[in-house]
Design an enzyme around this catalytic site. Structure first.
Site, PDB file in Angstrom:
ATOM      1  CD  GLU A  23      -2.577   1.423   2.568  1.00 25.45           C
ATOM      2  OE1 GLU A  23      -2.988   2.565   2.894  1.00 25.45           O
ATOM      3  OE2 GLU A  23      -2.808   0.404   3.246  1.00 25.45           O
ATOM      4  NE  ARG A  65      -0.941   7.897   5.532  1.00 34.95           N
ATOM      5  CZ  ARG A  65      -0.795   7.052   6.541  1.00 34.95           C
ATOM      6  NH1 ARG A  65       0.301   7.115   7.288  1.00 34.95           N
ATOM      7  NH2 ARG A  65      -1.724   6.147   6.800  1.00 34.95           N
ATOM      8  CE  LYS A  84      -6.057   1.516   6.094  1.00 34.99           C
ATOM      9  NZ  LYS A  84      -5.141   2.198   5.176  1.00 34.99           N
TER      10      LYS A  84
END
Length: 217
Positions: free
Chosen positions: A49, A53, A137
């Site tokens: 993943e 960010r 998630k």
């Protein structure tokens, strides 16, 4: 469930057979992306993943997709429809969000990219289910109630599968994976910032191997 959502769900199930540990990776320098991915794949971790960010996130994912074909790259920290489109344009195999707005869920439900929306409560979970999603998630996993919370959610939602992320470590990974509704776990401990910044790729490989051994894989 319509044909698109059914196909998307099946493809996500297929992808998750490639590993139960998903490194959550935040990359500050794009030149680190390829050696980082190769180190993790060498250690047995193929599902990655790459978060959005940082300014280097998208470029890092693009480089890994182009140069490390063994890696199965997902885009994380998907917050908007534009982020979701960026994941598709990059060629990601799947995408994840830390939470989910109705706007984002609607866009993901219309598309074919396997998507794992983030939830922390039963109400958020119900909204996600209404858009046709069945794998979520659970974030932030430990602050949101930890293992007891996921056990409790398994009662009214036995059909739901989870990939918890947030506060999980090598020491408790096996406990999370022992839950019947957990199909995989995500963790930043698998690619810590210190090793990335130092270019300590061998440490990443060894950490991956050790983590897999501790969960019996």
């Amino acid at each position: 469930m319509n044909t698109v959502s059914s196909n998307r769900s099946r493809e996500l199930d297929r992808l998750l057979t490639f590993g139960k540990l998903v490194p959550v990776i935040t990359i500050e320098r794009a030149e680190h992306a390829v050696p980082l991915a190769r180190a993790l794949v060498s250690g047995g971790l193929r599902l990655l993943e790459i978060t959005l960010r940082t300014a280097a996130g998208a470029d890092s994912a693009s480089r890994i997709i182009a140069e490390v074909p063994e890696a199965i790259v997902g885009i994380g920290t998907v917050l908007t429809r534009d982020d979701l489109k960026r994941a598709v344009d990059l060629g990601a195999k799947y995408a994840l969000s830390p939470g989910a707005t109705p706007t984002l869920l609607e866009a993901a439900a219309r598309g074919e990219l396997p998507f794992i929306p983030g939830i922390a409560t039963s109400s958020e979970l119900m909204v996600g289910l209404s858009f046709g999603f069945d794998t979520f998630k659970f974030f932030p996993a430990v602050p949101a109630g930890g293992i007891p919370a996921l056990k409790a959610l398994g009662g009214p939602f036995p059909q739901v599968k989870f990939c918890p992320t947030g506060g999980i470590s090598e020491d408790n990974a096996r406990d999370w994976l022992a839950l019947p509704n957990v199909v995989a776990i995500g963790g930043s401990w698998l690619a810590p910032e210190g090793d990335l910044n130092a270019g300590n790729w061998s440490a990443l490989t060894e950490r991956a191997k050790r983590a897999l051994a501790r969960i019996g894989q």
